[in-house]
Design an enzyme around this catalytic site. Structure first.
Site, PDB file in Angstrom:
ATOM      1  N   HIS A   1      39.193  34.873  38.545  1.00 63.55           N
ATOM      2  CA  HIS A   1      40.234  35.572  37.782  1.00 63.55           C
ATOM      3  C   HIS A   1      39.929  35.605  36.284  1.00 63.55           C
ATOM      4  O   HIS A   1      40.484  36.445  35.565  1.00 63.55           O
ATOM      5  CB  HIS A   1      41.590  34.907  38.001  1.00 63.55           C
ATOM      6  CG  HIS A   1      42.309  35.388  39.225  1.00 63.55           C
ATOM      7  ND1 HIS A   1      42.463  36.717  39.521  1.00 63.55           N
ATOM      8  CD2 HIS A   1      42.929  34.698  40.230  1.00 63.55           C
ATOM      9  CE1 HIS A   1      43.140  36.845  40.651  1.00 63.55           C
ATOM     10  NE2 HIS A   1      43.426  35.645  41.106  1.00 63.55           N
TER      11      HIS A   1
ATOM     12  N   GLU B   1      43.838  40.514  42.444  1.00 69.47           N
ATOM     13  CA  GLU B   1      43.778  39.646  43.615  1.00 69.47           C
ATOM     14  C   GLU B   1      42.719  40.071  44.628  1.00 69.47           C
ATOM     15  O   GLU B   1      42.070  39.235  45.261  1.00 69.47           O
ATOM     16  CB  GLU B   1      45.148  39.571  44.280  1.00 69.47           C
ATOM     17  CG  GLU B   1      46.227  38.951  43.406  1.00 69.47           C
ATOM     18  CD  GLU B   1      45.904  37.534  42.940  1.00 69.47           C
ATOM     19  OE1 GLU B   1      44.935  36.927  43.459  1.00 69.47           O
ATOM     20  OE2 GLU B   1      46.603  37.035  42.048  1.00 69.47           O
TER      21      GLU B   1
ATOM     22  N   HIS C   1      38.138  31.177  43.660  1.00 71.28           N
ATOM     23  CA  HIS C   1      39.074  32.298  43.534  1.00 71.28           C
ATOM     24  C   HIS C   1      39.700  32.312  42.142  1.00 71.28           C
ATOM     25  O   HIS C   1      39.728  33.356  41.465  1.00 71.28           O
ATOM     26  CB  HIS C   1      40.155  32.180  44.606  1.00 71.28           C
ATOM     27  CG  HIS C   1      41.177  33.277  44.585  1.00 71.28           C
ATOM     28  ND1 HIS C   1      41.147  34.326  45.468  1.00 71.28           N
ATOM     29  CD2 HIS C   1      42.252  33.499  43.776  1.00 71.28           C
ATOM     30  CE1 HIS C   1      42.152  35.153  45.220  1.00 71.28           C
ATOM     31  NE2 HIS C   1      42.850  34.666  44.194  1.00 71.28           N
ATOM     32  N   GLU C   2      40.208  31.157  41.703  1.00 69.96           N
ATOM     33  CA  GLU C   2      40.882  31.106  40.404  1.00 69.96           C
ATOM     34  C   GLU C   2      39.894  31.291  39.258  1.00 69.96           C
ATOM     35  O   GLU C   2      40.225  31.916  38.241  1.00 69.96           O
ATOM     36  CB  GLU C   2      41.641  29.788  40.259  1.00 69.96           C
ATOM     37  CG  GLU C   2      42.679  29.515  41.343  1.00 69.96           C
ATOM     38  CD  GLU C   2      43.692  30.635  41.505  1.00 69.96           C
ATOM     39  OE1 GLU C   2      43.917  31.394  40.542  1.00 69.96           O
ATOM     40  OE2 GLU C   2      44.241  30.780  42.612  1.00 69.96           O
TER      41      GLU C   2
END
Length: 826
Positions: free
Chosen positions: A488, A507, A484-485
């Site tokens: 980004h 997000e 997820h990170e």
């Protein structure tokens, strides 16, 4: 100057963005800071390199202050519920131009014009008034020379003539600077230094203790961003580069957004070392990240090769960064070599693109990338057109943690990180940044993770509490959060939202992509990935349904400004709706509703084609800020069949972005997820537990529990199992005890333990109250609403437990989390 205590608007939870970015922009920040752990402050200065906006070149000014801030009374009504930040600017002598910066909880001692005559030799023949313009517009092929000149200017003295004196004023949310006789941005000094000191209670940084009880400080992803760390222009349109020199105690490591790994240098004071970082990609000031503490680098060579996990055949993850004494007790200054960044031969990015087509496997989406899109951003050294990095599957990376967590960080994060990075590159293409540090932050961190340029903060909650070398199945939370990170880097950083109210652009995309990247990192087959995706979609649907029932409708809208999205006042100031609402930071509506919108769109065009489109979108929009319409319009243009299905920009806005709740499609699809194979397996196990609980009611105490053949389940299945058991009105004490033993719930990941704690609270399973206390103290990022469940039961013992945990967590708790919990408990 005295600070005014007045709020912009005390009746709203909106965050004002005060900077007058429509008139003048900061192009570069040069920070010179010292960290004082004895006083919990950061002191120093920031030098701003300014450039009037192009719109000002032909603007006529009549000396009236409203010409600079716009007709704010009129413009305020353009944005629903917004009182423009410029409204509260203190009046100055008539006709003066203000530079307005976002700033709070900072004590400014001096603002001065910097003497830039040092640049005359660098730019012979250039008039002094044009020197900064020449500096900030140097071509990207000369980026190293440009950084050197920024440094020279940053160290230059101030101009001391009386006529060059700068005046300043601070209020609750801003710093205003003006110069006598200057009435336009074109006349305003192009370089100025602000000397200041942060306050211990400033909201941009957290002064706390790490898990080894050592002092540390870090930027905590506050709703007010970095304005309490340095005066800056917060609106995302104010894209800038920066460099920072940070002095810290010599037993500390300084981690920061920066393009090269650095070694500290001596700086005269034997108790301090100096760390220097820089970035050449313009980004919003909110992405600047700093962490200073006594952390250790996780040593790669102590990790057994057998524990690194399965690797794809032919994978070349490259050399892991060797262990250094960074952050250790040694006083030796590290002389480590500079990381390879793929930029030894700088490539200018001037709207051109590479024509090289890489040869890749069928499963690698990079074969589908159309290089027809030129770079559309401004000129900076862009990795997307550098041939050397196109095949770089894993960028250089390091992991830092407190000493007590080194082994867990080693066997979890360092083991997974190369696989996750390689999977992300296979899905999305070139890594936007040349390196990555990962830091395990203190227990009081308010979320599971936070991505910034070149650095990721992770909560200790992602570190599985079980054995030193956990099974692959137990790494789900850690692996998915890492993915997820990492996602980004593409969506949230190299492509950002032009209007911060559109959080779903960051997000929602990262949540959607984490499943795809994590499935690839695990080498799941297509059927396996589809089954897991269905299960996780159901879990997220259940979470979203619960939030929709328990949150205000105004917090459920993904585009709260609707047709006014992206609009600002004439000066450039605006507000971010509900940004200061402490409840909002603990809701995941923007994550989940945005994720489901992307799932819906993927279902209309096909997942593989959708991922291919992501790569095309990144190619076109990297280095830029976007609105929802940019993504959706390109999608509709790329897939014209969507129009024949009745999908238009207006229908997507109406169904997904501009209203609370969710559309009919999501209700219908959730029914299908409920019938998925992995879900059906869970339902069968739940039925066994319910039967056991019912049988236990009529059994005498000394009779042994019936033997039940329980099937082994995955971590995600176990989360769903516990959620379904939460729907039962009553589970017997013996069932709870057997349940904990059968699944070893004390040693599962934080997602599982959270559901277990909810079961314990609901059924008042006193024997496991210790599990609840440990969770509230050690998994603070996930435990906020567990306090509410303890209080709502109106059980004296549970309420005492909540108050005790709040007291113990105390000072290390995130400020927003603490306010929310105190409202529940006190």
């Amino acid at each position: 100057m005295e600070e005014q205590k007045g709020e912009v608007n005390p009746d709203t939870d909106d965050l004002p963005l005060c900077a007058n970015t429509s008139h003048i922009l900061v192009k570069h920040y040069a920070l010179d800071l010292t960290v004082h752990f004895d006083r919990n402050v950061i002191s120093g200065s920031v030098v701003l390199f300014l450039e009037p906006t192009s719109s000002e070149e032909h603007e006529e000014y009549d000396g009236n202050q409203t010409a600079w801030f716009g007709n704010t009374e009129q413009r305020s009504s353009d944005l629903p519920g917004v009182r423009m930040a410029a409204d509260h600017i203190k009046s100055s002598p008539e006709g003066h131009f203000f530079l307005v910066l976002d700033c709070c909880d900072i004590t400014v001692s001096k603002v001065e014009h910097v003497d830039i005559t040092c640049l005359l030799n660098a730019f012979p023949g250039v008039r002094p008034p044009d020197l900064i313009q020449k500096l900030v517009t140097m071509p990207s092929s000369q980026w190293r020379r440009q950084q050197e000149l920024f440094s020279v200017c940053g160290r230059a003295p101030g101009v001391e003539q009386n006529g060059d004196q700068l005046h300043f004023h601070t209020d609750r949310w801003s710093l205003q600077v003006w110069k006598q006789g200057v009435s336009s941005p074109r006349e305003f000094p192009r370089t100025l230094r602000i000397c200041y000191e942060t306050k211990p209670t400033g909201g941009s940084v957290r002064w706390t203790k790490d898990q080894d009880n050592m002092a540390c400080v870090y930027t905590a992803g506050s709703p007010i961003n970095n304005r309490a760390l340095f005066p800056c222009q917060e609106p995302p349109v104010a894209m800038s580069t920066w460099q920072a020199s940070v002095r810290a105690p010599r037993d500390c490591v300084v981690l920061m957004s920066g393009e090269e790994q650095v070694a500290p240098t001596e700086d005269g004071d034997p108790s301090l070392l100096l760390w220097n970082y820089y970035v050449t990609m313009p980004m919003p000031a909110s992405t600047f990240t700093l962490a200073v503490g006594r952390w250790q680098q996780v040593p790669a060579q102590l990790l057994p090769a057998s524990e690194i996990g399965r690797r794809e055949k032919g994978d070349d993850f490259g050399e892991l960064v060797p262990v250094s004494s960074l952050g250790g007790s040694s006083s030796k200054v590290v002389k480590g070599s500079r990381l390879h960044t793929g930029r030894e031969e700088p490539t200018a990015c001037l709207g051109s693109s590479s024509s090289q087509h890489e040869s890749v496997s069928v499963s690698d989406h990079s074969a589908m990338l159309d290089d027809g899109f030129p770079c559309s951003h401004g000129d900076y050294p862009c990795r997307f057109i550098e041939r050397a990095v196109k095949s770089q599957r894993v960028i250089p990376h390091r992991v830092f943690a407190p000493v007590g967590l080194l082994q867990k960080a080693q066997s979890r994060i360092l083991a997974l990180l190369p696989r996750c990075l390689a999977a992300a590159q296979a899905v999305l293409g070139v890594h936007p940044f040349p390196r990555l540090d990962v830091l395990i932050v203190p227990a009081g961190f308010s979320s599971l993770g936070m991505a910034s340029p070149h650095i990721i903060f992770l909560s200790q909650s992602v570190l599985h509490v079980g054995s030193s070398f956990p099974r692959e199945n137990s790494l789900s939370l850690c692996g998915s959060r890492l993915c997820h990170e990492i996602a980004h880097s593409w969506f949230g950083l190299v492509i950002g939202a032009r209007d911060w109210t559109e959080e779903w652009i960051s997000e929602g995309f990262a949540t959607y992509l984490e499943d795809i990247i994590w499935a690839r990192a695990q080498q799941l087959s297509l059927p396996e990935a589809t089954e897991l995706s269905n299960l996780k979609a159901l879990l997220r649907w259940r979470r979203l349904s619960d939030e929709l029932q328990n949150s205000g409708e105004e917090l459920q809208i993904l585009r709260p400004n609707m047709d006014k999205t992206g609009q600002v006042s004439e000066s450039g100031s605006s507000t971010v709706k509900h940004a200061l609402n402490p409840e909002k930071s603990f809701l995941q509506v923007h994550y989940l509703k945005g994720y489901f919108l992307l799932m819906f769109l993927a279902s209309q065009v096909g997942e593989q084609q959708f991922i291919h489109f992501f790569r095309l979108f990144v190619k076109k929009y990297h280095g830029q800020l976007i609105l929802s319409q940019d993504f959706l319009q390109m999608l509709l243009s790329t897939f014209p069949d969507l129009a024949r299905k009745g999908l238009t920009l207006d229908t997507i806005y109406a169904d997904w972005l501009d209203r609370p709740g969710v559309p009919k499609w999501l209700h219908e699809r959730s029914a299908l997820w409920s019938e998925a194979k992995l879900v059906e397996e869970v339902k069968q196990e739940v039925a066994k537990w319910i039967l056991l609980s019912h049988q236990g009611k009529g059994r005498k105490r000394k009779q042994s529990a019936p033997k039940v053949n329980y099937k082994e389940v995955t971590t995600e299945q176990l989360v769903l199992l516990l959620e379904l058991l939460l729907e039962e009105a009553k589970l017997s004490t013996s069932t709870m005890r057997i349940l904990a033993r059968a699944y070893d719930l004390h040693n599962q990941d934080a997602e599982v333990r959270h559901r277990w704690c909810e079961l314990v609270v609901k059924h008042k399973h006193v024997n496991a109250y210790g599990d609840v206390e440990r969770f509230l103290l050690h998994d603070q990022a996930m435990g906020v609403y567990l306090y509410g469940e303890l209080m709502v039961q109106e059980d004296a013992e549970q309420q005492a437990l909540a108050r005790r945990c709040l007291s113990l967590a105390g000072e290390e708790m995130d400020q927003s989390a603490r306010r929310v919990v105190e409202e529940m408990v006190l």
